[in-house]
Design a protein around this motif. Sequence first.
Motif, PDB file in Angstrom:
ATOM      1  N   ASN A  32       0.789  -1.259   0.053  1.00 11.09           N
ATOM      2  CA  ASN A  32       0.093  -0.034  -0.079  1.00 11.09           C
ATOM      3  C   ASN A  32       0.777   1.217   0.106  1.00 11.09           C
ATOM      4  OD1 ASN A  32      -2.728  -1.044   0.420  1.00 11.09           O
ATOM      5  ND2 ASN A  32      -1.810  -2.090   2.298  1.00 11.09           N
ATOM      6  N   GLY A  33       0.425   2.240  -0.534  1.00  9.33           N
ATOM      7  CA  GLY A  33       1.312   3.509  -0.648  1.00  9.33           C
ATOM      8  C   GLY A  33       0.513   4.498  -0.716  1.00  9.33           C
ATOM      9  N   LYS A  34       1.183   5.880  -0.451  1.00 10.51           N
ATOM     10  CA  LYS A  34       0.585   7.326  -0.617  1.00 10.51           C
ATOM     11  C   LYS A  34       1.433   7.953  -1.397  1.00 10.51           C
ATOM     12  CE  LYS A  34       0.097  11.038   2.346  1.00 10.51           C
ATOM     13  NZ  LYS A  34       0.085  11.543   3.786  1.00 10.51           N
ATOM     14  N   THR A  36       0.468  11.531  -3.124  1.00  4.45           N
ATOM     15  CA  THR A  36      -0.487  12.832  -3.481  1.00  4.45           C
ATOM     16  C   THR A  36       0.010  13.708  -4.449  1.00  4.45           C
ATOM     17  OG1 THR A  36       0.068  13.923  -1.494  1.00  4.45           O
ATOM     18  CG2 THR A  36      -1.701  12.356  -1.276  1.00  4.45           C
ATOM     19  N   ASN A  40      -3.546  11.716 -10.646  1.00  6.17           N
ATOM     20  CA  ASN A  40      -4.628  10.451 -10.637  1.00  6.17           C
ATOM     21  C   ASN A  40      -4.162   9.607 -12.224  1.00  6.17           C
ATOM     22  OD1 ASN A  40      -5.588  10.338  -8.357  1.00  6.17           O
ATOM     23  ND2 ASN A  40      -7.540  11.404  -8.947  1.00  6.17           N
ATOM     24  N   VAL A  61      -2.446   5.199  -9.383  1.00  3.67           N
ATOM     25  CA  VAL A  61      -2.485   5.903  -8.341  1.00  3.67           C
ATOM     26  C   VAL A  61      -4.021   6.570  -8.539  1.00  3.67           C
ATOM     27  CG1 VAL A  61      -1.905   8.175  -6.908  1.00  3.67           C
ATOM     28  CG2 VAL A  61      -0.052   6.571  -7.885  1.00  3.67           C
ATOM     29  N   ASP A  63      -6.723   9.073  -6.114  1.00  7.08           N
ATOM     30  CA  ASP A  63      -6.786   9.908  -4.912  1.00  7.08           C
ATOM     31  C   ASP A  63      -5.595   9.841  -3.905  1.00  7.08           C
ATOM     32  OD1 ASP A  63      -9.328  10.492  -5.755  1.00  7.08           O
ATOM     33  OD2 ASP A  63     -10.329   8.992  -4.898  1.00  7.08           O
ATOM     34  N   LYS A  65      -3.327   7.607  -3.472  1.00  2.41           N
ATOM     35  CA  LYS A  65      -3.120   6.068  -2.860  1.00  2.41           C
ATOM     36  C   LYS A  65      -2.926   5.134  -3.911  1.00  2.41           C
ATOM     37  CE  LYS A  65      -6.017   7.063   1.003  1.00  2.41           C
ATOM     38  NZ  LYS A  65      -7.429   6.597   1.659  1.00  2.41           N
ATOM     39  N   LYS A  67      -2.139   0.470  -4.574  1.00  5.21           N
ATOM     40  CA  LYS A  67      -2.153  -0.870  -3.689  1.00  5.21           C
ATOM     41  C   LYS A  67      -1.697  -2.015  -4.719  1.00  5.21           C
ATOM     42  CE  LYS A  67      -4.692  -4.043  -1.076  1.00  5.21           C
ATOM     43  NZ  LYS A  67      -5.924  -4.136  -0.073  1.00  5.21           N
ATOM     44  N   TYR A  99       4.199  -0.797   3.527  1.00  5.28           N
ATOM     45  CA  TYR A  99       3.612   0.572   3.170  1.00  5.28           C
ATOM     46  C   TYR A  99       4.558   1.513   2.997  1.00  5.28           C
ATOM     47  CZ  TYR A  99       1.259   5.136   3.869  1.00  5.28           C
ATOM     48  OH  TYR A  99       0.549   6.311   3.637  1.00  5.28           O
ATOM     49  N   ASP A 101       5.500   5.734   1.763  1.00  5.31           N
ATOM     50  CA  ASP A 101       4.670   7.041   1.678  1.00  5.31           C
ATOM     51  C   ASP A 101       5.886   7.745   0.685  1.00  5.31           C
ATOM     52  OD1 ASP A 101       3.857   9.608   1.885  1.00  5.31           O
ATOM     53  OD2 ASP A 101       4.098   9.656   4.066  1.00  5.31           O
TER      54      ASP A 101
END
Length: 121
Positions: A32-34, A36, A40, A61, A63, A65, A67, A99, A101
């Motif tokens: 999982n990752g972020k 921003t 998109n 990606v 929003d 995020k 996976k 995870y 970020d």
Amino acid sequence: MNKSLAFIMCTVAAFMYMPALFAQSPINYVINGKATAVKNGTKVYMKLASSGGTPKDSAIVEDGKFKMEGSLKSKDIVHIYIGDREIHVDAVLDGSAVYIDFDSEHPYPEGGEVNKRMTKY
């Protein structure tokens, strides 16, 4: 039964079960990752360190995020990167959820004992 026959039988049995002792079972992974800071629809790629340059998995990606889920033949080191950005993260996939970020100044993998030890360096 004499001792030499018992020894031979035990030796044969040991060789029959030896591959099972050393075989590596497949592992499932979840990353999982972020992210921003990217648009998109931007792709995140994962390459196996053991297989060279071909991506093994990818995610999109949405929003901020992303996976990835799948399975590997065994534990492996992977390179995870976003599109054509130069930033990438190395992680060990060992069956633990990971995870990442990508919004942080120095992204690193969180999750799993090996990744914890690796990020200390």
